[in-house]
Design an enzyme around this catalytic site. Sequence first.
Site, short mmCIF file in Angstrom:
data_model
loop_
_atom_site.label_atom_id
_atom_site.label_comp_id
_atom_site.label_asym_id
_atom_site.label_seq_id
_atom_site.Cartn_x
_atom_site.Cartn_y
_atom_site.Cartn_z
CG HIS A 90 -0.43 0.31 2.51
ND1 HIS A 90 -0.14 -0.64 3.45
CD2 HIS A 90 -0.12 1.49 3.10
CE1 HIS A 90 0.33 -0.08 4.54
NE2 HIS A 90 0.35 1.23 4.37
CG ASP A 120 -0.04 -3.98 2.72
OD1 ASP A 120 0.43 -3.46 1.70
OD2 ASP A 120 -0.53 -3.33 3.66
N GLY A 197 3.26 6.86 7.81
CA GLY A 197 4.66 6.99 7.37
C GLY A 197 5.52 5.84 7.85
CG ASN A 198 6.21 4.28 11.92
OD1 ASN A 198 5.69 5.00 12.74
ND2 ASN A 198 7.51 4.05 11.90
CB SER A 199 3.03 2.00 5.93
OG SER A 199 1.83 2.08 6.64
N GLY A 252 -11.09 -22.87 -3.85
CA GLY A 252 -12.44 -22.33 -3.69
C GLY A 252 -13.19 -22.79 -2.46
#
Length: 491
Positions: A90, A120, A197-199, A252
């Site tokens: 992200h 992510d 901002g730490n991401s 599935g």
Amino acid sequence: MRQRKVFHARRACGWMVAALATLTLLTSGCATTGGRSQNAVIHAKNIVAPALVHIRPVKEVYAQGQRKEVLIVGSGFIISPDGYVVTNEHVAGESKVVRCVLGDKNEVDAKVVGVDPYTDLAVLKLDVPEKLPFVRLGDSSKLEAGQTVMAMGSPHGLSRSVSMGIVSVTDRNLGGQTEGGISFSNWIQTDAAINPGNSGGPLVDLRGDVIGVNTMVLRGAENVGFAIPSNMVRQVVDSIIAKGRVERSWVGLDLQEMLARTDDATRQGVVVADIDPLSPAAEARTQPILGPVRDESAATPTGIQPGDILVAVNGTPVNARFEEDLPKVHKLIADLPVGQPATFTFQRGDQKIDIPIVTEEQGGLKGAQVEYTEWGFTASELTPAIVRRARLESRQGVLVSGTQVGGLANKVGLTQGDIILSVDDVVVENLEQFSTLYRERVDKQVPLVLLSVRNRALHRFVLVKQDPAMKEVATAPAAPAVPAEGVQNVE
């Protein structure tokens, strides 16, 4: 879909709160630890700080029916001397240009090697000839609750910051609250301050090993953050560097923990909650049973049924008594070879049955998007994940991902989450074909364009009148306001 209670660190509280909450040990040290502990903290910080990266990507963002390019700020860290950098998807996903500031304050460009929206994670490659300082990925399976850790990165753009805390929980399960609604590992929960901002920044132990990637915080809470465990990071990063992507199998099956069906602690397995109608597992309904069940009356129906208990995959026993046990079962299935048969063993009553299922590749979580400026909306291709969440019967159509207020699409009643199935009775096969149909009608100023649209279980027709002299649209049928499931994940 449950309301998401977690959100990416970039959306957390304001700058002033973060500045007060973030303990900047790079300059001041730790004021709450003794001498030996303080030395350990500073030692670990000194190991990792040279490999920190302050990331400033220009992201392509689709919002409210428009395509925009925005500059954001995130964190990352170098994992190899030749310049591979780990950060969050992200942070760097959908980026064309990524500018990085290294620990020595030099600014260099980086390219996006690959991303994995399911976990992510993203991998960048710095464009530098010289060898760079890098960090070690530790073994997250050895973490213990109460262990001291540090979150490092650029909270609110304040690069080279450090905050200290402990591991609160080593295996926090966030279930469907994560993007995509499926997890292949649990999360490290920490009270080390994580802010916007730490991401993408590292969660570090006192040996200076990176044991997680800081990713999310709990909305409305104070210092309740979550990091992706380093063991999952290692596997994903290795795959992205080798192949540019992460290949996973999918069959599935929608699985639930055993407590959802029984409180008998002796029961082993995983509950089959549902079966995707377009999945290999659904097709396996017609496959012959290979197990001991031969009595047709006892075995009917022969396929997988909701309520069956999955007890083994290729002979490997599976068990998920609690929700936090589910990720390892998801990962076991995801790690099966794509396109190859696997034997799934189910318990139904007193009988065990083996059903062969040929796996498919899981497919992307997010689809490509296009802005259609004349009508004022954006649309996305239908990925297998979107099709599953929307419970569509086929993979034909395009997803309306946003509309501009006052635009033609908005006026005629198209809303976010609509699936456009056909244009003037021509079935929409994919986003590329829809773009062709759209462009033909716009360029020729076709007065009326008939769309067939579905939103969840409701189907309707939408007539688009393109005459620029007309201020009112020909029809404005009522459209359901609630978007289809999973739409929020398409940004």
